[in-house]
Motif scaffolding. Sequence first.
Motif, PDB file in Angstrom:
ATOM      1  N   ALA A  81      27.501  -6.227  16.709  1.00 23.22           N
ATOM      2  CA  ALA A  81      26.999  -7.360  17.485  1.00 23.22           C
ATOM      3  C   ALA A  81      27.701  -7.314  18.835  1.00 23.22           C
ATOM      4  O   ALA A  81      28.774  -6.719  18.963  1.00 23.22           O
ATOM      5  N   VAL A  82      27.106  -7.926  19.845  1.00 18.67           N
ATOM      6  CA  VAL A  82      27.714  -7.893  21.174  1.00 18.67           C
ATOM      7  C   VAL A  82      27.825  -9.293  21.755  1.00 18.67           C
ATOM      8  O   VAL A  82      26.973 -10.151  21.530  1.00 18.67           O
ATOM      9  N   THR A  83      28.903  -9.493  22.486  1.00 15.95           N
ATOM     10  CA  THR A  83      29.057 -10.634  23.361  1.00 15.95           C
ATOM     11  C   THR A  83      29.668 -10.101  24.642  1.00 15.95           C
ATOM     12  O   THR A  83      30.363  -9.079  24.621  1.00 15.95           O
ATOM     13  N   GLY A  84      29.390 -10.735  25.754  1.00 12.03           N
ATOM     14  CA  GLY A  84      29.978 -10.233  26.992  1.00 12.03           C
ATOM     15  C   GLY A  84      29.518 -10.999  28.210  1.00 12.03           C
ATOM     16  O   GLY A  84      28.611 -11.816  28.156  1.00 12.03           O
TER      17      GLY A  84
ATOM     18  N   GLY B  76      22.447  -2.349  16.253  1.00 11.69           N
ATOM     19  CA  GLY B  76      23.091  -3.319  17.133  1.00 11.69           C
ATOM     20  C   GLY B  76      22.283  -4.588  17.226  1.00 11.69           C
ATOM     21  O   GLY B  76      21.055  -4.571  17.144  1.00 11.69           O
ATOM     22  N   VAL B  77      23.004  -5.702  17.403  1.00 11.27           N
ATOM     23  CA  VAL B  77      22.391  -7.019  17.521  1.00 11.27           C
ATOM     24  C   VAL B  77      22.803  -7.607  18.863  1.00 11.27           C
ATOM     25  O   VAL B  77      23.996  -7.658  19.192  1.00 11.27           O
ATOM     26  N   SER B  78      21.808  -8.053  19.649  1.00 16.43           N
ATOM     27  CA  SER B  78      22.073  -8.553  20.993  1.00 16.43           C
ATOM     28  C   SER B  78      21.093  -9.657  21.367  1.00 16.43           C
ATOM     29  O   SER B  78      19.943  -9.647  20.935  1.00 16.43           O
ATOM     30  N   CYS B  79      21.574 -10.574  22.197  1.00 19.70           N
ATOM     31  CA  CYS B  79      20.687 -11.604  22.769  1.00 19.70           C
ATOM     32  C   CYS B  79      20.027 -11.109  24.058  1.00 19.70           C
ATOM     33  O   CYS B  79      19.244 -11.828  24.666  1.00 19.70           O
TER      34      CYS B  79
END
Length: 162
Positions: free
Chosen positions: A5-8, A38-41
């Motif tokens: 998962a990503v945050t940034g 991968g999981v992203s908004c």
Amino acid sequence: MTTYAVTGHMDLTDETVGLVRNALREVFATHTEGELVGVSCIAAGADSVFAEELLAMGGRLIVVLPSGDYRQAKVKPEHAPTFDRLVAAAAEVVVLPHENANRQAYEAANAELLRRGDRLVAVWDGTPPSGKGGGTADTVELAQAEGLAIDVVWPEGAARRG
């Protein structure tokens, strides 16, 4: 299989985008077991760079959208082509049951990212939470509380705009 998962940060400088791309390739290169997921908004900045690099390495992208109106309400014209391309390339698109993009929707989206992920990739300069909720530092804190493994990506020379 490991799902990342990503945050940034959204406000990466142009030079930083290149540095982050290289660092993300290094993170993904360590993935050796099963399919790369991968999981992203797919917000502007780190989320989209993560999604692009994941796809470039042959990974499967899962997109989580915070609300039904996210595209219309929050995606700026300069990011719209990238956003639309990533939605089209996604193996799965999850739209959370919030009508409007707001703090509650963003917090729910971050919780969904962490629920689906085995590791969190945080494109993060280490600044503490702003107090507004739903930001990068908030997501890192939530991941830490949940015991998720975290890969912080902030290459030397990286900077944010403004």
